[in-house]
Design a protein around this motif. Structure first.
Motif, mmCIF file in Angstrom:
data_model
loop_
_atom_site.group_PDB
_atom_site.id
_atom_site.type_symbol
_atom_site.label_atom_id
_atom_site.label_comp_id
_atom_site.label_asym_id
_atom_site.label_seq_id
_atom_site.Cartn_x
_atom_site.Cartn_y
_atom_site.Cartn_z
ATOM 1 N N GLU A 163 0.861 -1.191 0.000
ATOM 2 C CA GLU A 163 0.000 0.000 0.000
ATOM 3 C C GLU A 163 0.894 1.237 0.000
ATOM 4 O O GLU A 163 1.302 1.733 1.041
ATOM 5 N N ASP A 166 -2.368 6.677 -2.141
ATOM 6 C CA ASP A 166 -3.796 6.803 -2.403
ATOM 7 C C ASP A 166 -4.022 6.881 -3.905
ATOM 8 O O ASP A 166 -3.214 7.469 -4.648
ATOM 9 N N ARG A 167 -5.150 6.307 -4.351
ATOM 10 C CA ARG A 167 -5.468 6.365 -5.778
ATOM 11 C C ARG A 167 -6.969 6.216 -5.949
ATOM 12 O O ARG A 167 -7.604 5.422 -5.253
ATOM 13 N N ILE A 169 -10.409 4.931 -7.019
ATOM 14 C CA ILE A 169 -10.841 3.599 -7.428
ATOM 15 C C ILE A 169 -11.191 3.613 -8.909
ATOM 16 O O ILE A 169 -10.699 2.788 -9.687
ATOM 17 N N ARG A 177 -11.376 6.888 -2.968
ATOM 18 C CA ARG A 177 -10.020 6.397 -3.151
ATOM 19 C C ARG A 177 -9.765 5.137 -2.339
ATOM 20 O O ARG A 177 -10.454 4.840 -1.371
ATOM 21 N N ARG A 179 -6.088 2.235 -1.771
ATOM 22 C CA ARG A 179 -4.628 2.236 -1.719
ATOM 23 C C ARG A 179 -4.081 1.446 -2.903
ATOM 24 O O ARG A 179 -4.685 0.464 -3.332
ATOM 25 N N ALA A 180 -2.966 1.897 -3.449
ATOM 26 C CA ALA A 180 -2.373 1.246 -4.612
ATOM 27 C C ALA A 180 -0.931 0.868 -4.333
ATOM 28 O O ALA A 180 -0.226 1.547 -3.575
ATOM 29 N N SER A 189 -4.674 -2.441 -6.595
ATOM 30 C CA SER A 189 -5.281 -1.563 -5.594
ATOM 31 C C SER A 189 -6.053 -2.405 -4.595
ATOM 32 O O SER A 189 -6.462 -3.533 -4.889
ATOM 33 N N SER A 206 -9.902 -6.228 -3.301
ATOM 34 C CA SER A 206 -8.646 -5.882 -3.969
ATOM 35 C C SER A 206 -8.772 -6.224 -5.455
ATOM 36 O O SER A 206 -9.528 -7.126 -5.831
ATOM 37 N N LEU A 209 -4.772 -3.529 -11.556
ATOM 38 C CA LEU A 209 -4.990 -2.263 -12.245
ATOM 39 C C LEU A 209 -4.793 -2.369 -13.757
ATOM 40 O O LEU A 209 -4.068 -3.247 -14.250
ATOM 41 N N GLU A 241 -11.032 0.593 -14.277
ATOM 42 C CA GLU A 241 -10.678 -0.043 -13.013
ATOM 43 C C GLU A 241 -11.906 -0.571 -12.274
ATOM 44 O O GLU A 241 -12.926 0.123 -12.136
#
Length: 332
Positions: A163, A166-167, A169, A177, A179-180, A189, A206, A209, A241
């Protein structure tokens, strides 16, 4: 087929997106990378005062990494797609899309893709294949597949996703957002794994990507309509995504993907599609015809140092996960 307008996120995605938003903290974008990189790990050849610095530091870290920092890709997990531009070597990911991988294996085993065409190719987006030269909408005579957009991980999982940042979704659907980071050298992610401990079911969602080189299944607007057509990304289409199923990752031959003739059958005047010459499992090829592919292990302290060097070269901020190259070594 893939459409520019992606389907709405499912109810489950919306639910976990709200949970992710509540826990997101922009100030932690690079904390995990920093922490991992500053720890001296057992077996690492680096001490803190021995880490290269400067613009070439990342490349030097890769060059100096021990053999233990590299992971060999099993030939039985490697799909070889032959084109006139060269071979495309795709690592399969049954941990995330078991039914889609099984379908691909089944169709490859019977030679379904041999002689099919790349019938819809959009520059800096993706190359879609599996249609016929006289019928771009051709699909295998198989039942449709249930979507495998994501997996659900529990506290007992052996699937670890770093992780790092932040990204969003899916930026087309909302600003929520997650975690990526990486799983096995593949951009991924996840809802923060710490949430598994406080959720009623003890699990988090999860997904892999759509960074450049992702192999995924095409479908109609029905999320559960995939049969046989697939695509490989040549850009980073974040709007796909968590609403399309990623089942693999290009490990060698992305240049061949990028070179596939651009156009759409039935839409682009004079378009003559490139052919898929054959698709085989690497394990079925003669040993002399196989590539030995090794991927830099994204769970090692050496990769953490590599991230630290990239961060230093990017004004102290880690690049987006899709822009972080995971080194690959290829040999015959």
């Amino acid at each position: 087929m893939i459409r520019y307008a992606s389907a709405l996120l499912t109810a489950s995605v919306s639910a976990f997106a709200l949970a992710a938003a509540a826990c997101a903290d922009a100030s932690t974008d690079t904390r995990n990378a920093d922490t991992a990189a500053t720890q001296e790990a057992d077996g690492s050849r680096y001490a803190r005062d021995g880490i290269p610095s400067g613009p070439d530091a990342a490349r030097q870290i890769i060059a100096d990494a021990p053999e233990a920092a590299w992971r060999s890709v099993d030939p039985d997990r490697l799909l070889v797609i032959s084109t006139r531009h060269g071979d495309i070597w795709v690592e399969l990911t049954p941990e995330f899309a078991p039914n889609h991988v099984a379908r691909i294996r089944d169709l490859v085993g019977e030679g379904f893709y041999d002689g099919k065409v790349w019938h819809r190719v959009i520059r800096d987006f993706m190359a879609q294949g599996g249609g016929a030269s006289d019928n771009p909408a051709l699909a295998a005579d198989r039942p449709t597949l249930q979507a495998e957009f994501m997996i659900s991980r529990g506290l007992d999982t052996n699937i670890t996703i770093s992780e790092l940042q932040d990204r969003a979704i899916n930026p087309r659907e909302s600003s929520t957002r997650a975690r990526a980071g990486f799983w096995n050298g593949i951009p991924a992610s996840t809802i923060p794994f710490a949430q598994a401990a406080i959720r009623a079911d003890g699990r988090v969602e999860s997904w892999l990507l759509h960074c450049r080189g992702a192999a995924a299944m095409a479908r109609t607007n029905d999320p559960n309509s995939a049969r046989s057509q697939f695509y490989i990304t040549t850009g980073n289409p974040a709007h796909l995504e968590a609403v399309y199923t990623v089942w693999g990752r290009v490990r060698a031959g992305q240049d061949a993907v990028n070179a596939i003739r651009v156009g759409t059958m039935g839409e682009t005047m004079g378009f003559r599609p490139d052919f898929i010459m054959s698709v085989r499992m690497a394990s079925e090829l003669p040993a002399d015809d196989r590539l030995a592919i090794e991927v830099f292990d994204t769970n090692t302290p050496d990769f953490a140092l590599y991230l630290e060097a990239l961060q230093a070269a990017n004004n102290g901020r880690l690049p987006d996960v899709c822009d972080i190259e995971v080194p690959v070594r290829v040999a015959r």
